[in-house]
Design a protein around this motif. Structure first.
Motif, short mmCIF file in Angstrom:
data_model
loop_
_atom_site.label_atom_id
_atom_site.label_comp_id
_atom_site.label_asym_id
_atom_site.label_seq_id
_atom_site.Cartn_x
_atom_site.Cartn_y
_atom_site.Cartn_z
N ARG A 50 0.93 -0.65 76.24
CA ARG A 50 0.50 -1.73 77.13
C ARG A 50 0.57 -3.09 76.45
NH1 ARG A 50 -3.63 2.03 78.30
NH2 ARG A 50 -5.15 0.76 77.14
N SER A 51 0.11 -3.16 75.22
CA SER A 51 0.09 -4.46 74.54
C SER A 51 1.50 -4.96 74.25
CB SER A 51 -0.71 -4.36 73.24
OG SER A 51 -0.07 -3.47 72.32
N ARG A 52 2.42 -4.05 74.03
CA ARG A 52 3.78 -4.47 73.69
C ARG A 52 4.60 -4.86 74.91
NH1 ARG A 52 8.52 -1.27 70.24
NH2 ARG A 52 9.97 -3.05 70.22
N TRP A 53 4.47 -4.10 76.00
CA TRP A 53 5.40 -4.26 77.11
C TRP A 53 4.81 -4.95 78.34
CZ3 TRP A 53 9.93 -3.87 75.29
CH2 TRP A 53 10.22 -2.96 74.27
N LEU A 54 3.51 -5.02 78.47
CA LEU A 54 2.91 -5.69 79.63
C LEU A 54 2.66 -7.15 79.29
CD1 LEU A 54 0.47 -2.98 81.02
CD2 LEU A 54 2.87 -3.41 81.58
N THR A 55 3.74 -7.89 79.18
CA THR A 55 3.69 -9.31 78.87
C THR A 55 4.38 -10.08 79.98
OG1 THR A 55 5.72 -9.10 77.56
CG2 THR A 55 3.63 -8.94 76.39
#
Length: 303
Positions: free
Chosen positions: A83-88
């Motif tokens: 989530r932290s890497r791709w939900l930007t």
């Protein structure tokens, strides 16, 4: 069951239409405006469908559907790291659901996506684009796609291929509603203004009947779409309703698309004319993830 659009749905639809009417490159503007939210939790299924209807009306080639389906899946099932890497904000994601000869094919926006959710057997894997050898494909309406061989990735715990297929299929139905709504409007306007034998062609019984049938078909696409979307938004089982919506999006969408071309006559087969864009968009939405017959088979299995 209440199909009345919420205030959020109406506002999102209006903002989406305004951006699509004024922007030559709408994706960055959709992201900047918040139509593509920073977090997929901000908007639910109903709001996403309202945006997709507008995208269909404009036949907009933007990666909204694949991104929102993948982002929603990661928000619900992904690990904290995923989530932290791709939900930007603005990150384009895609889903690889269709398969042919062991390869993932017709993957939407394959060249633009930073990562993919890939269905394999009964699991879904997250794969970074840089790990894939992607071969470009062009769909019938000119949309960007690609195919690749899948050789493994990070599992997304608890996420199933059926979850992705259900939500992506629903999004296709919403897009098809917008395509057919606008195609019918363009065709009705043409029938009012195109004069033959000193009369508007819309005054001829055969043309009027085709348009009336198309109006009913669009209404059926709309009704079945919102029924399926409402059930999903309420957390209810909706496999049969989504298959029903896709059946109408395919079967009725086919009829509406052909009516638009036939009523426009020779203009309808001119590839530079707007009506041709709606025809090819409707044909892609008709067959993507299974046409009318495939949906009837799903319904028969469910019952």
């Amino acid at each position: 069951m209440d199909f009345t659009l919420t205030e959020a749905q109406r506002e999102l639809a209006a903002l989406t239409r305004k951006i699509l009417d004024s922007s030559a490159d709408p994706w960055p503007d959709l992201v900047k405006s918040g139509v593509v939210p920073d977090s997929p939790d901000e908007f639910g299924v109903l709001e996403q469908c309202s945006v997709l209807v507008e995208l269909g009306r404009a036949v907009a080639a933007v990666p909204y559907l694949s991104t929102m389906v993948a982002a929603s899946a990661l928000a619900e099932f992904g690990t904290a790291e995923q989530r932290s890497r791709w939900l930007t904000p603005g990150t384009v994601l895609s889903v690889a659901l269709a398969e042919a000869d062991g390869a993932k094919t017709t993957v939407p926006f394959a060249a633009s996506a930073a990562a993919f959710l890939v269905s394999h057997d009964e699991q879904v894997f997250l794969v970074e684009a840089g790990r894939l050898d992607i071969t470009p494909q062009e769909l019938v309406d000119g949309s960007e796609a690609g195919w690749f061989e899948f050789s493994g990735g990070e599992p997304v715990p608890g996420l199933t291929p059926e979850w992705l297929v259900t939500r992506y299929t629903l999004g296709l139905c919403a897009f098809q509603l917008g395509v057919t709504e606008r195609a019918l409007e363009l065709t009705a306007e043409y029938a009012r203004t195109r004069v033959q034998f000193d009369r508007p062609i819309g005054s001829f019984q055969a043309v009027a009947q085709r348009l009336a049938d198309a109006y009913i078909d669009v209404a059926a696409i709309r009704l079945t779409l919102w029924q399926a979307a409402w059930r999903l938004s309420e957390g209810l089982h909706a496999d049969a309703e989504v298959a029903t919506a896709k059946f109408w999006a395919a079967d009725a969408g086919h009829r509406v698309a052909h009516t638009a071309v036939h009523v426009h006559g020779g203009t309808g087969i001119d590839m530079s004319h707007d009506v041709h864009k709606y025809f090819t968009a409707a044909k892609r939405a008709e067959f993507e993830l299974g046409g009318a017959t495939a949906q009837l088979l799903k319904l028969s299995a469910a019952w």
